[in-house]
Design a protein around this motif. Structure first.
Motif, PDB file in Angstrom:
ATOM      1  N   VAL A 107       0.895   4.220  -2.843  1.00 16.88           N
ATOM      2  CA  VAL A 107       0.616   5.811  -2.269  1.00 16.88           C
ATOM      3  C   VAL A 107       1.856   6.428  -3.056  1.00 16.88           C
ATOM      4  O   VAL A 107       1.765   7.789  -3.856  1.00 16.88           O
ATOM      5  CB  VAL A 107       0.471   5.971  -0.747  1.00 16.88           C
ATOM      6  N   MET A 149       1.003  -1.196   0.079  1.00 14.34           N
ATOM      7  CA  MET A 149      -0.095   0.036   0.028  1.00 14.34           C
ATOM      8  C   MET A 149       0.924   1.230   0.038  1.00 14.34           C
ATOM      9  O   MET A 149       0.674   2.076  -0.684  1.00 14.34           O
ATOM     10  CB  MET A 149      -0.785  -0.030   1.103  1.00 14.34           C
ATOM     11  N   PRO A 150       1.745   1.511   0.949  1.00 17.34           N
ATOM     12  CA  PRO A 150       2.590   2.738   0.848  1.00 17.34           C
ATOM     13  C   PRO A 150       3.292   2.621  -0.429  1.00 17.34           C
ATOM     14  O   PRO A 150       3.459   3.990  -1.164  1.00 17.34           O
ATOM     15  CB  PRO A 150       3.851   2.232   1.882  1.00 17.34           C
ATOM     16  N   LEU A 195       1.881   9.649  -5.603  1.00 20.52           N
ATOM     17  CA  LEU A 195       2.592  11.019  -5.589  1.00 20.52           C
ATOM     18  C   LEU A 195       3.581  11.391  -6.651  1.00 20.52           C
ATOM     19  O   LEU A 195       3.570  12.490  -6.883  1.00 20.52           O
ATOM     20  CB  LEU A 195       2.901  11.079  -4.125  1.00 20.52           C
TER      21      LEU A 195
END
Length: 369
Positions: free
Chosen positions: A5, A1-2, A9
């Motif tokens: 993200v 998940m990170p 970004l």
């Protein structure tokens, strides 16, 4: 998940940078000038001397905040392992060959340290917080009938502060050396550091405290370097290789942007502050009331003092900025960093000594008047 993200970004950040480069292409020279002015070195070469001339306490606090914010930025960069746009788009695991988005590079694009957080925004936000807060406090302390107490006048410093930070952030994005989230993060941490250290009275420090600070900055940085390299098998210098590999012009890669260059500058400045506290500045308990201001004068002498101050400031800034043109050997790098350490210590002592001497000269003339 990170990872998802961060990918989003980065992708959105690249799109925003492309929009900036297209929209403001005619202002490239102005934006390059703004990013130069936001360079952390100007905290030591410009903002510190300027603040010191008008207020000893604010000037010394400006220097301390510059040291702390730049060192903190280095530690965060090594820990967060942030990418930079100009090399991230070249990653074959992200984009297939020939399908990577295009970003223009400029002479100041090829920073060699990790990208997160932005050092330019972080150091500028921290240092100018101290200066702006001091200016607002001075305006608030004016008599109630003074023009300085006008709400618009008192809010102007914070408005200018916000505009400077915005300009610095946009300039870093425009040259593709940072992603938007890195700029915002650096600005936020810089403001926090400025706020936390804004009430510290550096002049009350014992010289040995600054010696310990100088050694602590260097040892902690080298210690973290060793831990990352030997315990976690992470090379903290990975970003230097990336910058050299993907910079459009090898001449745009400068050793002055490497992490250890910052460590040498911070540690040297701290040692210089220790020397100044020991041999130049009044010891704690001996400072006379009102002595925290470098310049004091009545209105009758104001014009003469003002002219003298402007002349002295021009001389002082010419001296500090000229040190950037000193030619230092690039190899071996240990010698380079040692000379940067010595130069930073010498420059700090020289600035404090010259400002203190000028202040005493002005006060002596005022007594004769």
């Amino acid at each position: 998940m990170p990872q998802v993200v961060m990918l989003l970004l980065h992708l959105e950040g690249v799109s925003f940078i492309q929009w900036l480069q297209t929209t403001f292409s005619g202002f490239a020279e102005l934006l390059l000038f703004l990013t130069r002015m936001g360079d952390p070195r100007h905290a030591f070469l410009v903002y510190f001397p300027l603040a010191l001339v008008f207020s000893r306490s604010v000037g010394l606090r400006t220097l301390l905040v510059a040291i702390i914010s730049e060192w903190t930025n280095l530690i965060l960069k090594w820990m967060l392992h942030g990418e930079r746009p100009f090399w991230w788009i070249k990653d074959p695991e992200i984009f297939e060959e020939g399908k990577a988005p295009h970003l223009d590079q400029y002479s100041l694009t090829c920073e060699t340290g990790p990208g997160s957080p932005s050092g330019h925004c972080m150091v500028t936000a921290a240092v100018l917080w101290v200066v702006t807060s001091a200016l607002v406090s001075d305006l608030s302390a004016a008599p109630s009938n003074s023009w300085k107490r006008n709400p618009i006048i008192r809010s102007a410093p914070w408005l200018i502060y916000s505009l400077i930070l915005s300009a610095a952030g946009v300039s870093r994005l425009f040259i593709a050396t940072h992603f938007p989230h890195q700029v915002l993060f650096g600005t936020a941490v810089g403001i926090l550091i400025g706020y936390v250290f804004n009430r510290v009275q550096v002049q009350s420090f014992r010289p040995r405290m600054c010696v310990v600070l100088s050694a602590g900055l260097a040892v902690s940085a080298m210690g973290l370097y060793g831990i990352l390299l030997h315990l976690f098998s992470v090379d903290p210098s990975w970003s230097i290789k990336k910058a050299m590999q993907w910079c459009a012009n090898p001449e745009w890669v400068h050793l002055g942007t490497t992490p250890f260059f910052s460590v040498a500058r911070d540690s040297g400045s701290s040692l210089g502050l220790a020397v100044a506290l020991h041999s130049i500045l009044p010891q704690p308990g001996t400072v006379r009331k009102g002595a925290h201001n470098s310049l004091n004068g009545s209105s009758s002498e104001g014009r003469t003092v003002g002219v003298s101050t402007v002349g002295f400031l021009l001389f002082l800034l010419s001296l500090t900025l000229s040190t950037e043109y000193w030619v230092l050997p690039k190899e071996p790098q240990e010698l380079l960093y040692s000379l940067v350490f010595i130069k930073s210590a010498f420059l700090t002592v020289a600035v404090i000594g010259l400002v203190t001497g000028f202040s005493k000269l002005v006060q002596k003339k005022q007594k004769n008047w």
